[in-house]
Structures are given as C-alpha cells and as structure tokens.
Design a protein around this motif. Structure first.
Motif, PDB file in Angstrom:
ATOM      1  N   GLN A   1     -12.175  -0.403   7.400  1.00  0.00           N
ATOM      2  CA  GLN A   1     -12.110  -1.525   6.464  1.00  0.00           C
ATOM      3  C   GLN A   1     -12.087  -0.879   5.025  1.00  0.00           C
ATOM      4  O   GLN A   1     -11.207  -1.041   4.099  1.00  0.00           O
ATOM      5  N   ALA A   2     -13.085   0.033   4.704  1.00  0.00           N
ATOM      6  CA  ALA A   2     -13.174   0.580   3.458  1.00  0.00           C
ATOM      7  C   ALA A   2     -12.040   1.503   3.023  1.00  0.00           C
ATOM      8  O   ALA A   2     -11.440   1.613   1.927  1.00  0.00           O
ATOM      9  N   GLU A   3     -11.537   2.232   3.888  1.00  0.00           N
ATOM     10  CA  GLU A   3     -10.287   3.017   3.658  1.00  0.00           C
ATOM     11  C   GLU A   3      -9.005   2.332   3.518  1.00  0.00           C
ATOM     12  O   GLU A   3      -8.357   2.520   2.717  1.00  0.00           O
ATOM     13  N   ILE A   4      -8.964   0.907   4.294  1.00  0.00           N
ATOM     14  CA  ILE A   4      -7.784   0.202   3.999  1.00  0.00           C
ATOM     15  C   ILE A   4      -7.959  -0.450   2.606  1.00  0.00           C
ATOM     16  O   ILE A   4      -6.818  -0.490   1.930  1.00  0.00           O
ATOM     17  N   ASP A   5      -9.164  -0.869   2.286  1.00  0.00           N
ATOM     18  CA  ASP A   5      -9.452  -1.638   0.863  1.00  0.00           C
ATOM     19  C   ASP A   5      -8.820  -0.441  -0.221  1.00  0.00           C
ATOM     20  O   ASP A   5      -8.412  -0.603  -1.330  1.00  0.00           O
ATOM     21  N   ASP A   6      -9.429   0.946   0.277  1.00  0.00           N
ATOM     22  CA  ASP A   6      -9.285   2.083  -0.754  1.00  0.00           C
ATOM     23  C   ASP A   6      -7.669   2.336  -0.990  1.00  0.00           C
ATOM     24  O   ASP A   6      -7.110   2.349  -2.183  1.00  0.00           O
ATOM     25  N   LEU A   7      -7.192   2.495   0.303  1.00  0.00           N
ATOM     26  CA  LEU A   7      -5.600   2.596   0.222  1.00  0.00           C
ATOM     27  C   LEU A   7      -4.883   1.275  -0.824  1.00  0.00           C
ATOM     28  O   LEU A   7      -3.976   1.529  -1.338  1.00  0.00           O
ATOM     29  N   SER A   8      -5.257   0.088  -0.309  1.00  0.00           N
ATOM     30  CA  SER A   8      -4.797  -0.981  -0.749  1.00  0.00           C
ATOM     31  C   SER A   8      -4.974  -0.962  -2.431  1.00  0.00           C
ATOM     32  O   SER A   8      -3.905  -1.268  -3.257  1.00  0.00           O
TER      33      SER A   8
ATOM     34  N   ASN B   1      -2.626   1.631  -4.023  1.00  0.00           N
ATOM     35  CA  ASN B   1      -1.209   1.442  -3.932  1.00  0.00           C
ATOM     36  C   ASN B   1      -0.602   0.200  -4.625  1.00  0.00           C
ATOM     37  O   ASN B   1       0.103  -0.233  -4.898  1.00  0.00           O
ATOM     38  N   THR B   2      -1.613  -0.612  -5.223  1.00  0.00           N
ATOM     39  CA  THR B   2      -1.607  -1.707  -5.965  1.00  0.00           C
ATOM     40  C   THR B   2      -1.374  -1.057  -7.502  1.00  0.00           C
ATOM     41  O   THR B   2      -2.120  -0.525  -7.973  1.00  0.00           O
ATOM     42  N   PRO B   3       0.032  -1.644  -8.102  1.00  0.00           N
ATOM     43  CA  PRO B   3      -0.055  -1.301  -9.410  1.00  0.00           C
ATOM     44  C   PRO B   3      -0.801  -1.782 -10.335  1.00  0.00           C
ATOM     45  O   PRO B   3      -1.106  -2.924 -10.262  1.00  0.00           O
ATOM     46  N   ALA B   4      -1.449  -1.154 -11.334  1.00  0.00           N
ATOM     47  CA  ALA B   4      -2.555  -1.939 -12.178  1.00  0.00           C
ATOM     48  C   ALA B   4      -1.662  -2.767 -13.092  1.00  0.00           C
ATOM     49  O   ALA B   4      -0.671  -2.552 -13.618  1.00  0.00           O
TER      50      ALA B   4
END
Length: 142
Positions: free
Chosen positions: A127-134, A137-140
């Motif tokens: 979940q931490a990896e998914i959150d980190d990737l998310s 990949n989310t534009p600021a």
C-alpha cells in the motif's frame, strides 16, 4: 526465504506433531490392553453362566458346579482387579494425548500469528508503494 524464528517454529511444529503421533500410539496400545482385559473378564463371567446352565440342565452335577464356582468367581475377581490399572493407564495416555494436542495447537497458533503479522507487513508495504507511485504520478496542483 524463511527467517530463523520461523524455521524454529516449524521445527517446533514437527516436534509437536511427533509427540501427538506417539501419544496416539500409546493411547491405542493402552486401550487395546484395557479392552482385552475387559473381554477376558467378560469371558470368565460368561463361563460361570454357562456352567450354571449346564448344571441346571442336568448335563453336569450341581455338586461339581458348587465345587467349581469359587474358582470361577475368583477368576472373575482377578480379571476385574487387572482392569483397574489398565483403565488408569488408558486415562493417563488420554491425558498425555490431550496435552500433546494442546501443545501442537499452541505452537500452530504462534506460527499462524507470525504469518498473519508478515502478511500485514507485506500489505502495508504494498500500500505504501502504491501511495508513493500515486503521489509521483499525480501532477502537482498550481
């Protein structure tokens, strides 16, 4: 790869399973001996009844039956006395089996808890990896 603690727990489980198997074997042996003693006592008692029927039917004399009866009763009493220690041995073997099963169950519970903890750690990491990737990949937002 299994960590040393888990290898130790798995070895403990194997040991506990061996103890359960040995306790089952001991209980089976004790029960067989007890059952054999009960069957012998029952045969001795049936012999008295058979001899009594023979005498009542006139196939043997009542005097012979009366002379033999104390020996027949003594055989039943000896057989009865032999059952008690065998019954106690069966009860003791049953107790040992219950303790061995409880020890196995406790060891398995420790392993199950450890596996659950490891699963939770893996899930949190994923979940931490998914959150980190998310987040990457989310534009600021500006």
């Amino acid at each position: 790869m299994m960590d040393p603690r888990m290898r130790g727990l798995q070895a403990l489980i194997r040991l506990r399973k061996t103890e359960v198997d040995e306790a089952k074997s001991a209980l089976a042996k004790a029960m067989a001996e007890e059952n054999a003693a009960v069957a012998y006592r029952d045969r001795q008692h049936a012999l008295i009844e058979s001899e009594q029927r023979e005498a009542a039917a006139g196939r043997t004399s009542m005097d012979d039956f009366r002379q033999w009866l104390p020996a027949g009763r003594a055989a039943v009493e000896r057989a009865e006395r032999a059952i008690l220690p065998l019954r106690q041995a069966s009860d003791q073997a049953r107790g040992v089996l219950m303790q061995a099963n409880a020890a196995l169950k406790a060891a398995q519970a420790i392993v199950d808890k450890r596996l659950e903890e490891e699963k939770e750690i893996r899930e949190r990491r994923e979940q931490a990896e998914i959150d980190d990737l998310s987040r990457r990949n989310t534009p600021a937002s500006t």
